[in-house]
Design a protein around this motif. Structure first.
Motif, PDB file in Angstrom:
ATOM      1  N   LEU A 243       0.753  -1.279   0.305  1.00 14.96           N
ATOM      2  CA  LEU A 243       0.084  -0.029  -0.261  1.00 14.96           C
ATOM      3  C   LEU A 243       0.400   1.288  -0.287  1.00 14.96           C
ATOM      4  N   HIS A 244       1.717   1.621   0.967  1.00 15.98           N
ATOM      5  CA  HIS A 244       2.814   2.734   0.925  1.00 15.98           C
ATOM      6  C   HIS A 244       3.623   2.681  -0.525  1.00 15.98           C
ATOM      7  N   ASN A 245       4.078   1.696  -0.936  1.00 12.09           N
ATOM      8  CA  ASN A 245       4.265   1.306  -2.556  1.00 12.09           C
ATOM      9  C   ASN A 245       3.700   2.006  -3.331  1.00 12.09           C
ATOM     10  N   ALA A 246       2.025   2.154  -3.083  1.00 10.76           N
ATOM     11  CA  ALA A 246       1.299   2.990  -4.361  1.00 10.76           C
ATOM     12  C   ALA A 246       1.062   4.016  -3.970  1.00 10.76           C
ATOM     13  N   GLY A 247       1.541   4.703  -2.779  1.00 12.22           N
ATOM     14  CA  GLY A 247       1.617   6.015  -2.574  1.00 12.22           C
ATOM     15  C   GLY A 247      -0.310   6.060  -1.265  1.00 12.22           C
ATOM     16  N   GLN A 248      -0.205   4.986  -1.182  1.00  7.03           N
ATOM     17  CA  GLN A 248      -1.077   5.121   0.133  1.00  7.03           C
ATOM     18  C   GLN A 248      -0.878   5.743   1.380  1.00  7.03           C
ATOM     19  N   ASP A 249      -1.372   6.006   2.686  1.00 10.73           N
ATOM     20  CA  ASP A 249      -0.714   6.312   3.775  1.00 10.73           C
ATOM     21  C   ASP A 249      -0.610   5.700   5.332  1.00 10.73           C
ATOM     22  N   PHE A 250       0.291   5.524   4.814  1.00 10.70           N
ATOM     23  CA  PHE A 250       0.735   3.613   5.903  1.00 10.70           C
ATOM     24  C   PHE A 250       0.156   4.554   7.553  1.00 10.70           C
ATOM     25  N   MET A 251      -0.515   5.510   7.672  1.00 10.64           N
ATOM     26  CA  MET A 251      -0.843   5.664   9.157  1.00 10.64           C
ATOM     27  C   MET A 251      -2.686   4.956   9.100  1.00 10.64           C
ATOM     28  N   ALA A 286       4.114  -2.000  14.337  1.00 15.15           N
ATOM     29  CA  ALA A 286       4.230  -0.650  15.476  1.00 15.15           C
ATOM     30  C   ALA A 286       5.293  -0.143  15.143  1.00 15.15           C
ATOM     31  N   PHE A 287       6.329  -1.280  15.780  1.00 12.99           N
ATOM     32  CA  PHE A 287       8.312  -0.367  15.297  1.00 12.99           C
ATOM     33  C   PHE A 287       8.665  -0.834  14.260  1.00 12.99           C
ATOM     34  N   HIS A 288       7.593  -1.556  13.095  1.00 11.10           N
ATOM     35  CA  HIS A 288       8.259  -1.538  12.157  1.00 11.10           C
ATOM     36  C   HIS A 288       7.515  -0.057  10.876  1.00 11.10           C
ATOM     37  N   GLY A 289       6.729   0.921  11.958  1.00 17.50           N
ATOM     38  CA  GLY A 289       6.669   1.510  11.566  1.00 17.50           C
ATOM     39  C   GLY A 289       5.091   1.593  10.741  1.00 17.50           C
ATOM     40  N   LEU A 290       4.803   0.922  11.156  1.00 15.29           N
ATOM     41  CA  LEU A 290       3.251   0.365  10.156  1.00 15.29           C
ATOM     42  C   LEU A 290       1.750   0.511  10.923  1.00 15.29           C
ATOM     43  N   CYS A 291       2.014   1.635  11.698  1.00 19.47           N
ATOM     44  CA  CYS A 291       0.696   2.276  12.185  1.00 19.47           C
ATOM     45  C   CYS A 291      -0.491   1.855  12.027  1.00 19.47           C
ATOM     46  N   GLY A 292      -0.729   2.166  10.272  1.00 20.12           N
ATOM     47  CA  GLY A 292      -2.168   1.320  10.248  1.00 20.12           C
ATOM     48  C   GLY A 292      -2.128  -0.142  10.213  1.00 20.12           C
ATOM     49  N   ALA A 293      -1.851  -1.026  10.234  1.00 20.58           N
ATOM     50  CA  ALA A 293      -1.532  -2.118  10.074  1.00 20.58           C
ATOM     51  C   ALA A 293      -1.701  -2.465  11.936  1.00 20.58           C
ATOM     52  N   THR A 382       6.683  13.624  14.558  1.00 20.15           N
ATOM     53  CA  THR A 382       7.106  13.303  14.436  1.00 20.15           C
ATOM     54  C   THR A 382       6.786  11.316  14.357  1.00 20.15           C
ATOM     55  N   VAL A 383       5.897  11.494  14.679  1.00 17.55           N
ATOM     56  CA  VAL A 383       5.428  10.096  14.741  1.00 17.55           C
ATOM     57  C   VAL A 383       5.176   9.322  13.207  1.00 17.55           C
ATOM     58  N   ARG A 384       4.756  10.356  11.726  1.00 16.83           N
ATOM     59  CA  ARG A 384       5.092   9.721  10.796  1.00 16.83           C
ATOM     60  C   ARG A 384       6.602   9.800  10.541  1.00 16.83           C
ATOM     61  N   THR A 385       7.217  10.801  10.736  1.00 14.98           N
ATOM     62  CA  THR A 385       9.006  10.493  10.817  1.00 14.98           C
ATOM     63  C   THR A 385       9.480   9.140  11.125  1.00 14.98           C
ATOM     64  N   ALA A 386       9.485   9.199  12.344  1.00 16.38           N
ATOM     65  CA  ALA A 386      10.223   8.303  12.700  1.00 16.38           C
ATOM     66  C   ALA A 386       9.564   7.099  12.063  1.00 16.38           C
ATOM     67  N   ALA A 387       8.284   6.382  11.733  1.00 11.32           N
ATOM     68  CA  ALA A 387       7.068   5.955  11.014  1.00 11.32           C
ATOM     69  C   ALA A 387       7.806   5.269  10.200  1.00 11.32           C
ATOM     70  N   PHE A 388       7.957   6.848   8.837  1.00  8.91           N
ATOM     71  CA  PHE A 388       8.419   6.828   7.550  1.00  8.91           C
ATOM     72  C   PHE A 388      10.521   5.839   7.210  1.00  8.91           C
ATOM     73  N   ARG A 392      11.156   2.747   5.176  1.00  9.08           N
ATOM     74  CA  ARG A 392      11.762   2.855   3.930  1.00  9.08           C
ATOM     75  C   ARG A 392      13.540   1.647   4.915  1.00  9.08           C
ATOM     76  N   ALA A 393      13.302   1.474   5.610  1.00  9.75           N
ATOM     77  CA  ALA A 393      14.050   0.736   6.139  1.00  9.75           C
ATOM     78  C   ALA A 393      13.586  -0.674   5.478  1.00  9.75           C
ATOM     79  N   LEU A 394      12.524  -0.863   5.703  1.00  9.12           N
ATOM     80  CA  LEU A 394      11.927  -2.037   4.900  1.00  9.12           C
ATOM     81  C   LEU A 394      11.798  -2.533   3.904  1.00  9.12           C
ATOM     82  N   SER A 395      11.295  -1.967   2.902  1.00  9.88           N
ATOM     83  CA  SER A 395      11.493  -1.458   1.665  1.00  9.88           C
ATOM     84  C   SER A 395      12.701  -1.739   1.128  1.00  9.88           C
TER      85      SER A 395
END
Length: 395
Positions: A243-251, A286-293, A382-388, A392-395
């Protein structure tokens, strides 16, 4: 595993050949040269057409100079070097399909988890007995890592032909029927060693449209990888990254994330399942930054108050991460945990449930820690920045 002695004459064979058969074998007809150059698949197609005697097929399979013999020997040696698999497979492929009993399949090492032989679906048993099924088993199930090639580039995300879909469906049935989905065993050495990336995990990552079928066939919904990661985490993470790679909001807890959680839940998955170190799935995401999941699991029924053997709930794990926020190496985890902690409270989480040692999540929260239903925009940034950064490290 019992081995099968080489069969060089009709006296050793399961069959009783007539004199004319033996004469034909000792004096090859002109088409014998053509048979020697025939591939394994085509040789077995010829056999089904009854154009050659079983002894002719046997001779070609054991002949190291024939094309079919080289193919079969190579596949068997890759799966079980210097083992009895080659002769076992020659025997099976020379027998009529009606005589390929479950016991014979078991003796050949087809069932990598032997218990699977006891509760086969009739259609799966028929497939495993067939020439096509045995060859697919050799290609995709006999070696510990061959199943990784099931979903080739043409199949990723559903772009595949009807023929390929039919073939993949058969391969999945074989992989699960013989136990390859849960073991990295070899045919000659059954074991309970889990694959590094089990079939269901692989499916969720590269061909998610097949995950439902894998679960319907008996794939384990709470299976963990050899590294201790639950299917629920790998599947939700893969969908969130798509979803993130397709431009969707990961939050956001997108519909497809909730549908995936519901699918796994319907097939018996525990949405709160921890990893090998005891961290719940929601916290891991959450620790992966995938708050929406992470939120999608909460919406779908992951209880924030489910306790482990030490009495720790999701909120204990999140509060402990927040407690470490002044430690530089834990700052990002603390921000992500703080945000998901607020989400967990919205879904009925309690900060006042003590664990086995008498500690509550609230007792670990540093002051000040805002827990209000409204999230401050600066904090959200700040949460969104940390999540991103994590994503990015996962991708």
């Amino acid at each position: 595993m019992p081995s099968t002695p080489p069969i060089t004459t009709s006296a050793h064979s399961t069959y009783t050949f007539s004199a004319s058969d033996n004469i034909a074998a000792s004096h090859p007809q002109p088409e014998g040269r053509h048979l020697s150059a025939t591939s394994l698949v085509d040789l077995l197609d010829v056999r089904r057409g009854s154009l050659y005697h079983a002894q002719d097929i046997w001779n070609m399979l054991v002949d190291p100079q024939s094309c079919a013999g080289r193919e079969l020997r190579g596949a068997c040696e890759a799966a079980s070097p210097n083992g009895p698999l080659f002769l076992e497979m020659v025997t099976l492929l020379t027998l009529p399909e009606s005589e390929r009993t479950i016991d014979r399949l078991t003796d050949a090492g087809v069932f990598l988890i032997p218990a699977r032989a006891g509760y086969l679906r009739p259609e799966d048993a028929a497939l495993l007995r067939s020439n096509e099924g045995l060859l697919l088993w050799l290609q995709y199930a006999a070696t510990p890592t061959a199943y990784l090639k099931v979903f080739d580039g043409s199949d990723i995300f559903g772009a595949t032909s009807t023929h390929d879909r039919t073939r993949i469906a058969k391969i999945l049935r074989i992989l699960i029927a013989c136990g390859r989905d849960r073991t990295a065993a070899t045919p000659s050495n059954p074991s309970d060693l889990a694959p590094v990336n089990p079939l269901s995990h692989l499916c969720s990552q590269v061909a998610p449209h097949w995950l439902r079928r894998v679960l319907e066939l008996g794939g384990c919904p709470h299976q963990m990888s050899q590294r201790g990661v639950p299917l629920i985490v790998n599947a939700m993470r893969a969908e969130a990254i798509r979803l993130h790679n397709a431009g969707q909001d990961f939050m956001c807890a997108h519909t497809s994330l909730r549908q995936l959680a519901e699918l796994l839940k319907r097939h018996g998955a525990d949405l709160t399942q921890p990893n090998g170190r005891g961290v719940p799935s929601v916290a891991l995401l959450a620790f992966h930054g995938l708050c929406g999941a992470a939120e999608a699991l909460l919406i779908s029924g992951a209880s924030p108050n489910a306790a482990d053997t030490h009495g720790n709930t999701l909120l204990h794990h999140l509060a402990h991460a927040v407690h470490m926020r002044e430690t530089p190496t834990h700052t990002e985890n603390a921000k992500l945990a703080h945000y998901v902690l607020i989400l967990a409270l919205r879904h009925g989480g309690s900060l006042d449930r003590p664990n086995a040692s008498g500690h509550t999540p609230r007792s670990w929260l540093p002051e000040p820690t805002s827990l209000g239903p409204q999230v401050d925009e600066a904090f959200l940034t700040t949460v969104r920045t940390a999540a991103f950064r994590r994503i990015r490290a996962l991708s």
